[in-house]
Scaffold this motif. Structure first.
Motif, PDB file in Angstrom:
ATOM      1  N   LEU A 216     -10.824  -2.451   9.631  1.00  0.00           N
ATOM      2  CA  LEU A 216     -10.218  -1.535   8.325  1.00  0.00           C
ATOM      3  C   LEU A 216     -11.767  -1.236   7.822  1.00  0.00           C
ATOM      4  CD1 LEU A 216      -7.537  -4.164   6.912  1.00  0.00           C
ATOM      5  CD2 LEU A 216      -7.395  -1.776   8.114  1.00  0.00           C
TER       6      LEU A 216
ATOM      7  N   LEU B 183      -5.842  -4.489   1.583  1.00  0.00           N
ATOM      8  CA  LEU B 183      -5.430  -3.906   3.048  1.00  0.00           C
ATOM      9  C   LEU B 183      -5.321  -5.028   4.122  1.00  0.00           C
ATOM     10  CD1 LEU B 183      -7.873  -0.721   3.245  1.00  0.00           C
ATOM     11  CD2 LEU B 183      -5.544  -0.713   3.012  1.00  0.00           C
TER      12      LEU B 183
ATOM     13  N   GLN C  95       0.057   4.774   1.767  1.00  0.00           N
ATOM     14  CA  GLN C  95      -0.649   4.670   2.969  1.00  0.00           C
ATOM     15  C   GLN C  95       0.102   4.093   4.102  1.00  0.00           C
ATOM     16  OE1 GLN C  95      -3.928   2.785   1.156  1.00  0.00           O
ATOM     17  NE2 GLN C  95      -5.153   4.579   0.819  1.00  0.00           N
TER      18      GLN C  95
ATOM     19  N   GLN D 241       0.795  -1.138  -0.040  1.00  0.00           N
ATOM     20  CA  GLN D 241      -0.005   0.039  -0.078  1.00  0.00           C
ATOM     21  C   GLN D 241       0.950   1.311  -0.024  1.00  0.00           C
ATOM     22  OE1 GLN D 241      -3.347   0.093  -0.170  1.00  0.00           O
ATOM     23  NE2 GLN D 241      -3.676  -2.047  -0.269  1.00  0.00           N
TER      24      GLN D 241
ATOM     25  N   LEU E  93      -1.103   2.953   8.079  1.00  0.00           N
ATOM     26  CA  LEU E  93      -1.041   1.505   8.395  1.00  0.00           C
ATOM     27  C   LEU E  93      -0.160   0.925   9.445  1.00  0.00           C
ATOM     28  CD1 LEU E  93      -1.983  -0.215   4.592  1.00  0.00           C
ATOM     29  CD2 LEU E  93      -3.286  -0.346   6.874  1.00  0.00           C
TER      30      LEU E  93
ATOM     31  N   LEU F 109      -9.425   4.470   4.609  1.00  0.00           N
ATOM     32  CA  LEU F 109      -8.449   4.101   5.735  1.00  0.00           C
ATOM     33  C   LEU F 109      -8.509   4.962   6.724  1.00  0.00           C
ATOM     34  CD1 LEU F 109      -6.284   2.000   6.140  1.00  0.00           C
ATOM     35  CD2 LEU F 109      -4.730   3.521   4.848  1.00  0.00           C
TER      36      LEU F 109
END
Length: 589
Positions: free
Chosen positions: A424, A435, A221, A218, A225, A259
């Motif tokens: 999530l 994800l 991001q 990802q 995360l 997210l």
């Protein structure tokens, strides 16, 4: 003339005798010989360099090509793209995903190599060896499967060039074995000083080591995360970090939001609603029953004769009294929550409401085990009065609505909690699945750093340094295996080349710049994909775990050598199965 006529007559007699012999042989089949006499009819036998070794290498190369374009974060920063129909200035982040549809018609859109090779259902026996190497890497570390498969494919491609030059596979195997042993020595020397001393409960240190793993799934991001994953892992980290279990970090996927709406819950999130009307409790004891909350059936069959309405009414009252007695016994034990692993009867639910007991139903036995681990409860087989030691404890248990879905949140901040959940949020199921894979990679990286926290420079800095050192090592060898060592070193260039190509950069310029920097002693210089330049990884804070690199390169080299050791392929006819295709059809494949 007489001589010629005699010769012609002699030839004609020979031809006549040959045709007579051939007519006698009609219906007679030649007896098989060699390997044909040993195996069943319809078997396939390939041998030699062209039939066995080269075809095996070609199959492995095709698999590596599939996974290679998903290697790395692959973020492309494109500014001022001139389109033919519109002129627009924009910045785009692209990620090369694969769309895989498995035999169950389930769609996977991902760049995770482990998922790709699992769902492809590879049938070629040699390519399966690379799949097994990727699975071994995934089971051992949980990350680096793409590096394993892609690097093994590059090693085999370079081995094919050596074979066409005239080297024997045994000489290539000897060279590759020497090269991987030297690689491990150099990799040890490249470990960052002080990285072996790490506090696994320090969030910043965890994020630094986890960032590269999550960014490969990802990109852009990774900060959000990594923060979520690190928080969840630190919450459930035991006193001895080596005993950390990845199963203690759960993922709950809820459609809607994005997210930024994701969060970490110290406890368990169940994607189900409470059965009764009570939806919230705090500081409550929990009783867990595997067999369900209902009237118990007898183990033996029996017959009850009822002669009057009074007897029927008394029988029903007796059943109600028995159920009420069981529910009251649970309530008297101090429990405020009943968790059922099976059905909840209407009569039992009625008495649970009367005694102010909250009822949950968890059908999955795995979720039930995690619930028991979260609350510290002991699962009982039948509905009965539990002992005080069998009861669990929750700080709060509430039913909440997140994104239109009703979920039960079980929080246990102080009661010996050992489960943490990452909730999530995403717009589609495919995004949520991707994800979740990124979270799994991050959690596995945390487990790996609990075992060995040493780091090496990332962003292809380690691979270029290994290539440079191995080329120097190959020049000191005198045998034919020096060519194999040199090709092994050249295979490391696949990593920076792929990262640059996937990011839309000039791979030749990037590799040349990296070699120039490393030749001048800057061994920590790697690729900055956002700016398209070579920079020091210590300033970019891009580090890879030593243990991930170690196992990935080791498994890749072992898989490549295993494929090169195969010089014959013998496929017997499957019992009761269809006959294999003819040799011509097999060669076309």
């Amino acid at each position: 003339m007489l001589y010629c006529s005699s010769i012609l007559s002699l030839r004609s007699s020979y031809c006549i005798s040959f045709f007579k012999f051939q007519s006698k042989m009609v219906g007679f089949s030649m007896q098989p010989y060699g390997i044909q006499s040993m195996l069943k009819e319809g078997h396939r036998h390939l041998s030699g360099l062209d039939e066995a070794v080269i075809k095996n290498i070609d199959a492995c190369k095709q698999l590596a090509v599939i996974t290679r374009t998903s290697l790395g974060p692959n973020g492309i920063s494109i500014s001022q793209i001139i389109l033919y129909f519109f002129t627009i200035s924009l910045t785009v982040d692209l990620c090369m995903n694969k769309m895989v549809i498995n035999h169950l018609d389930k769609l996977f859109v991902t760049n995770d190599a482990a998922t790709i090779v699992n769902e492809l259902e590879v049938q070629h026996p040699a390519a399966k060896l690379l799949v097994l190497a990727g699975k071994a890497q995934q089971e051992e570390i949980g990350d680096g499967a793409n590096l394993t498969v892609s690097f093994a494919g590059e090693l085999l491609q370079n081995a094919e060039e050596l074979i066409r030059m005239g080297l024997h596979p045994s000489e290539i195997i000897v060279g590759y074995t020497k090269a991987i042993n030297k690689t491990i020595e150099v990799l040890e020397e490249m470990v960052e000083k002080g990285s072996e001393n790490m506090n696994v409960r320090d969030k910043d240190e965890v994020i630094t080591r986890m960032r590269s793993s999550v960014a490969s799934k990802q990109f852009g991001q990774e900060e959000k995360l990594c923060s979520l994953i690190a928080e969840a892992c630190i919450q459930v980290c035991p006193k001895n970090p080596a005993n950390f279990s990845v199963d203690n970090v759960r993922v709950a996927k809820l459609l809607g939001g994005g997210l930024n709406n994701s969060l970490v819950v110290r406890g368990l999130v169940l994607k189900s609603d409470a059965v009764g009307t009570i939806k919230r409790l705090e500081n409550a004891k929990v009783a867990v029953f595997v067999g369900g909350v209902d009237t118990t059936a007898t183990e033996t069959k029996g017959t009850v004769l009822i002669h009057s309405a009074d007897q029927l009414e008394n029988y029903a009252k007796t059943e109600e009294a028995k159920v009420e007695e069981l529910i009251k016994a649970v309530a008297d034990s101090g429990a405020k929550v009943i968790v059922s692993g099976a059905a909840v009867g209407e009569m039992a639910l009625h008495f649970c409401e009367r005694y102010k007991l909250m009822v949950l139903k968890i059908s999955s036995k795995f979720e039930l085990r995690r619930f028991c681990r979260t609350t510290g409860a002991v699962a009982l087989l039948k509905l009965s009065q539990p002992n005080p030691d069998d009861l669990g404890y929750v700080d709060s248990l509430s039913v909440e609505e997140i994104g239109g879905a009703r979920v039960t949140v079980v929080k246990n901040e102080q009661g010996g909690n050992s489960v943490s959940t990452v909730v999530l949020r995403g717009s589609t199921d495919s995004i949520l699945d991707d994800l979740e894979r990124a979270v799994d990679d991050g959690v596995n990286s945390y487990k790996a750093m609990c075992r060995d926290s040493r780091t090496v420079p990332g962003a292809a800095a380690t691979e270029i340094e290994l290539a440079k050192r191995l080329k120097e090592f190959s020049l000191k060898e005198t045998g034919l295996d020096q060519y194999a060592i040199a090709k092994f070193a050249e295979s490391f260039e696949m990593i920076p080349k792929t990262l640059a190509e996937n990011a839309g950069l000039n791979a030749i310029e990037i590799i040349s710049s990296l070699y120039a920097e490393h030749a001048s002693g800057n061994t920590k210089v790697g690729i900055d994909l956002e700016e398209g330049a070579c920079k020091d990884v210590s300033t970019m804070k891009i580090w890879d775990l030593y243990i991930t690199k170690f196992f990935a390169l080791k498994y890749a080299a072992d898989a490549a050598c295993t494929v090169l050791r195969v010089d014959q392929i013998i496929m017997a006819k499957p019992a009761g199965g269809p006959r294999p295709p003819a040799q011509g059809a097999m060669d076309e494949d």
